[in-house]
Motif scaffolding. Sequence first.
Motif, PDB file in Angstrom:
ATOM      1  N   GLN A  70       0.831  -1.203   0.000  1.00 39.62           N
ATOM      2  CA  GLN A  70       0.000   0.000   0.000  1.00 39.62           C
ATOM      3  C   GLN A  70       0.866   1.254   0.000  1.00 39.62           C
ATOM      4  O   GLN A  70       0.582   2.222  -0.701  1.00 39.62           O
ATOM      5  N   THR A  71       1.950   1.203   0.780  1.00 34.82           N
ATOM      6  CA  THR A  71       2.850   2.352   0.855  1.00 34.82           C
ATOM      7  C   THR A  71       3.503   2.610  -0.494  1.00 34.82           C
ATOM      8  O   THR A  71       3.720   3.760  -0.895  1.00 34.82           O
ATOM      9  N   ALA A  72       3.829   1.527  -1.197  1.00 33.21           N
ATOM     10  CA  ALA A  72       4.471   1.676  -2.504  1.00 33.21           C
ATOM     11  C   ALA A  72       3.525   2.243  -3.546  1.00 33.21           C
ATOM     12  O   ALA A  72       3.924   2.935  -4.474  1.00 33.21           O
ATOM     13  N   SER A  73       2.222   1.943  -3.388  1.00 32.48           N
ATOM     14  CA  SER A  73       1.258   2.371  -4.407  1.00 32.48           C
ATOM     15  C   SER A  73       0.512   3.648  -4.062  1.00 32.48           C
ATOM     16  O   SER A  73       0.025   4.340  -4.942  1.00 32.48           O
ATOM     17  N   SER A  74       0.407   3.956  -2.781  1.00 34.65           N
ATOM     18  CA  SER A  74      -0.343   5.146  -2.393  1.00 34.65           C
ATOM     19  C   SER A  74       0.125   5.633  -1.041  1.00 34.65           C
ATOM     20  O   SER A  74       0.956   5.010  -0.374  1.00 34.65           O
ATOM     21  N   LYS A  75      -0.440   6.747  -0.593  1.00 32.85           N
ATOM     22  CA  LYS A  75      -0.100   7.336   0.700  1.00 32.85           C
ATOM     23  C   LYS A  75      -0.650   6.466   1.822  1.00 32.85           C
ATOM     24  O   LYS A  75      -1.785   6.014   1.758  1.00 32.85           O
ATOM     25  N   PRO A  76       0.129   6.201   2.873  1.00 28.63           N
ATOM     26  CA  PRO A  76      -0.349   5.362   3.985  1.00 28.63           C
ATOM     27  C   PRO A  76      -1.543   5.996   4.685  1.00 28.63           C
ATOM     28  O   PRO A  76      -1.737   7.204   4.629  1.00 28.63           O
ATOM     29  N   SER A  77      -2.330   5.145   5.320  1.00 28.15           N
ATOM     30  CA  SER A  77      -3.475   5.639   6.067  1.00 28.15           C
ATOM     31  C   SER A  77      -3.005   6.369   7.324  1.00 28.15           C
ATOM     32  O   SER A  77      -1.849   6.272   7.722  1.00 28.15           O
ATOM     33  N   ARG A  78      -3.917   7.108   7.946  1.00 30.41           N
ATOM     34  CA  ARG A  78      -3.570   7.862   9.151  1.00 30.41           C
ATOM     35  C   ARG A  78      -3.056   6.937  10.251  1.00 30.41           C
ATOM     36  O   ARG A  78      -2.089   7.229  10.948  1.00 30.41           O
ATOM     37  N   LEU A  79      -3.714   5.791  10.404  1.00 29.24           N
ATOM     38  CA  LEU A  79      -3.314   4.860  11.448  1.00 29.24           C
ATOM     39  C   LEU A  79      -1.876   4.412  11.253  1.00 29.24           C
ATOM     40  O   LEU A  79      -1.063   4.430  12.161  1.00 29.24           O
ATOM     41  N   GLU A  80      -1.531   4.004  10.022  1.00 28.58           N
ATOM     42  CA  GLU A  80      -0.207   3.495   9.746  1.00 28.58           C
ATOM     43  C   GLU A  80       0.841   4.586   9.831  1.00 28.58           C
ATOM     44  O   GLU A  80       1.940   4.396  10.328  1.00 28.58           O
ATOM     45  N   GLU A  81       0.484   5.763   9.313  1.00 29.53           N
ATOM     46  CA  GLU A  81       1.448   6.848   9.228  1.00 29.53           C
ATOM     47  C   GLU A  81       1.758   7.458  10.586  1.00 29.53           C
ATOM     48  O   GLU A  81       2.901   7.697  10.942  1.00 29.53           O
ATOM     49  N   GLU A  82       0.707   7.675  11.414  1.00 26.86           N
ATOM     50  CA  GLU A  82       0.889   8.391  12.659  1.00 26.86           C
ATOM     51  C   GLU A  82       1.169   7.470  13.837  1.00 26.86           C
ATOM     52  O   GLU A  82       1.980   7.786  14.697  1.00 26.86           O
ATOM     53  N   ASP A  83       0.480   6.323  13.889  1.00 29.14           N
ATOM     54  CA  ASP A  83       0.567   5.483  15.068  1.00 29.14           C
ATOM     55  C   ASP A  83       1.626   4.399  14.969  1.00 29.14           C
ATOM     56  O   ASP A  83       2.550   4.338  15.763  1.00 29.14           O
ATOM     57  N   TRP A  84       1.471   3.546  13.953  1.00 28.74           N
ATOM     58  CA  TRP A  84       2.289   2.342  13.952  1.00 28.74           C
ATOM     59  C   TRP A  84       3.714   2.567  13.490  1.00 28.74           C
ATOM     60  O   TRP A  84       4.619   1.843  13.879  1.00 28.74           O
ATOM     61  N   GLU A  85       3.978   3.582  12.672  1.00 27.74           N
ATOM     62  CA  GLU A  85       5.357   3.895  12.361  1.00 27.74           C
ATOM     63  C   GLU A  85       6.087   4.335  13.626  1.00 27.74           C
ATOM     64  O   GLU A  85       7.229   3.992  13.868  1.00 27.74           O
ATOM     65  N   THR A  86       5.395   5.101  14.453  1.00 38.35           N
ATOM     66  CA  THR A  86       5.987   5.565  15.707  1.00 38.35           C
ATOM     67  C   THR A  86       6.260   4.400  16.638  1.00 38.35           C
ATOM     68  O   THR A  86       7.313   4.305  17.261  1.00 38.35           O
ATOM     69  N   VAL A  87       5.305   3.480  16.714  1.00 34.48           N
ATOM     70  CA  VAL A  87       5.470   2.320  17.581  1.00 34.48           C
ATOM     71  C   VAL A  87       6.629   1.456  17.130  1.00 34.48           C
ATOM     72  O   VAL A  87       7.457   1.023  17.910  1.00 34.48           O
ATOM     73  N   ASP A  88       6.721   1.201  15.815  1.00 39.75           N
ATOM     74  CA  ASP A  88       7.779   0.342  15.296  1.00 39.75           C
ATOM     75  C   ASP A  88       9.153   0.899  15.591  1.00 39.75           C
ATOM     76  O   ASP A  88      10.088   0.178  15.907  1.00 39.75           O
ATOM     77  N   LYS A  89       9.289   2.216  15.491  1.00 43.35           N
ATOM     78  CA  LYS A  89      10.600   2.831  15.652  1.00 43.35           C
ATOM     79  C   LYS A  89      10.978   3.016  17.117  1.00 43.35           C
ATOM     80  O   LYS A  89      12.111   2.806  17.511  1.00 43.35           O
ATOM     81  N   ASP A  90      10.020   3.436  17.925  1.00 44.14           N
ATOM     82  CA  ASP A  90      10.321   3.807  19.301  1.00 44.14           C
ATOM     83  C   ASP A  90      10.041   2.711  20.309  1.00 44.14           C
ATOM     84  O   ASP A  90      10.499   2.772  21.438  1.00 44.14           O
TER      85      ASP A  90
END
Length: 577
Positions: A70-90
């Motif tokens: 999904q990220t490769a084809s379009s802009k990530p959803s709010r949930l993925e962009e704001e929440d889970w990217e932060t969780v994965d990194k931090d």
Amino acid sequence: MISLVSSSVASLVALVALVALTPALAGYIVRSVLKGFGYLNQKKSEARRALIRARVRVEEEDYRSRRARQTASSKPSRLEEEDWETVDKDGGSSSTSSGDAKNYNDWAGIVGFFHPFCNAGGGGERVLWAAVDAVQKRWPKAICAVYTGDHDVDKATMLKNIERRFNIQLHPPTVVFLYLSTRRYVLSSTWPHFTLLGQSIGSLIVAYDAFTLLVPDIFIDTMGYAFASALSHYLFPEVPTGSYVHYPTISTDMLESLDDASGSKGLNSGAGKGWKGVAKKRYWHAFAQLYGWVGSTIDVVMCNSSWTSAHIQSLWLPARRKRGIQYQAASVVFPPVAVSELETIKIDLKSEREVRQPAILYIAQFRPEKNHQLILHAFARFLKQYNATAESRGSKDPKADSESDGNSSRSPQLILIGSVRHQTSDETHIYNLRLLAHELRIRDNTTFLCDANWPTVIENLRKSSIGVNAMWNEHFGIGVVEYQAAGLISVVHDSGGPKQDIVVDLDDEGATGFHATTEVEFAAAFEAALALPEEEKLAMRLRARKSAQRFSGQQFEKKWLCEMEKLVELQVKRTSA
């Protein structure tokens, strides 16, 4: 002779010692037997536990793969962009301090949420899903297992319902639903007599059903079944238990209501008369003592309001102190409310004149204790007086001059929004409410919206002027906070959480709403709220919105995680001991 006397005394001492030790010995035997059952149950559920972890890993890989595409084809959803990217990194949310070993950032245990009616769609369910969301963000590797009896709803549908009703988007892979087969035992209809004790026994049956499905690392009751947490304590002493209490199963207010002559204090008001009433009092007092003992076994206790906390402290705290529980006092953790989302609703003169209507909104599940009948009667009384006043001013039809005189001349409306637990009793209750509206001749001015989605709720919050709540001793009142955040003027029952925590004076700035108890008082409050000058209406709406900040989702998450960290720390210590 001396020898005989000495022997008798020794025998008597031994007998006294045996009698004194018998209760303790019996208690030790019972605890040992229960612990043995728990050990065997844990062994039996190990295979299911391993299977759940394997399934979560597969779903996580599939989710990440789909997200990458999904990220490769379009802009990530709010949930993925704001929440889970932060969780994965931090590795956790920003609400907790990083680097502190006591936070156990990498904890990957299983949290069992005991909530047999998780698809009901009420305020209790909002707490559940906000809690799951907070745990997922704080401990991304943890698994949230929800024990539910909603067999007719699969995981995908459940998650969609959560997003639609509460605008909460969960991380699907680490949410697991375990389906109970014994939920009927906690229904009041199953226990027509001795309902309090019957439902408590029923919760033991349902809890044991849950433990046969999976023994979690932390067990949390989010519905108020304290007996379920007590069973977990005795079966699995190493498993920390938590309880989020929405409403005490029994309270001193309930005991006092039996002698109430006004009939305004709940469903059992005035039921203490005669020999049956005396028997009921004794039964309730005995149950209160049992309830206090049960509450003393729970490791961490959270309450949804000051009112609930006061009752839980009076019932549970003495026994908790005696038992030596580490966290003795109950914490007040206000339920989460979508305050920030509702702040998009404008509060200004233009909206007051063009958008706000003389509509009275009641958001509450369609259950008898919510006392919709009182509001229907009060609204009928108010509407009759309103129409009489309009006619005396020369307008036979208040709707007729709405074009020329602005919002103030529109005919008032009563809007009832609530979820329905698909039970025959609830459906019958709604039918009777509709029938009552017809009998009171307010059918054309009354709207019933069952299981409305979130956008519909927001739209009605935007256009309504008054928000009402009529339940006696409402434990908290999430709907009332939603009224405030949306800028409605609240008219609430003069009791419980709405009185003590929500509709209160804001420092020295003034009132944020009205309190009422009887049909006459509610009708008078409706009239007074709608008759306020525009400037005072706006001022009260703004004060209400400011007051609602105390109940935001961010505040709930912060306090919930503080209590959860206590449970995680206990779990790590007990398993490593």
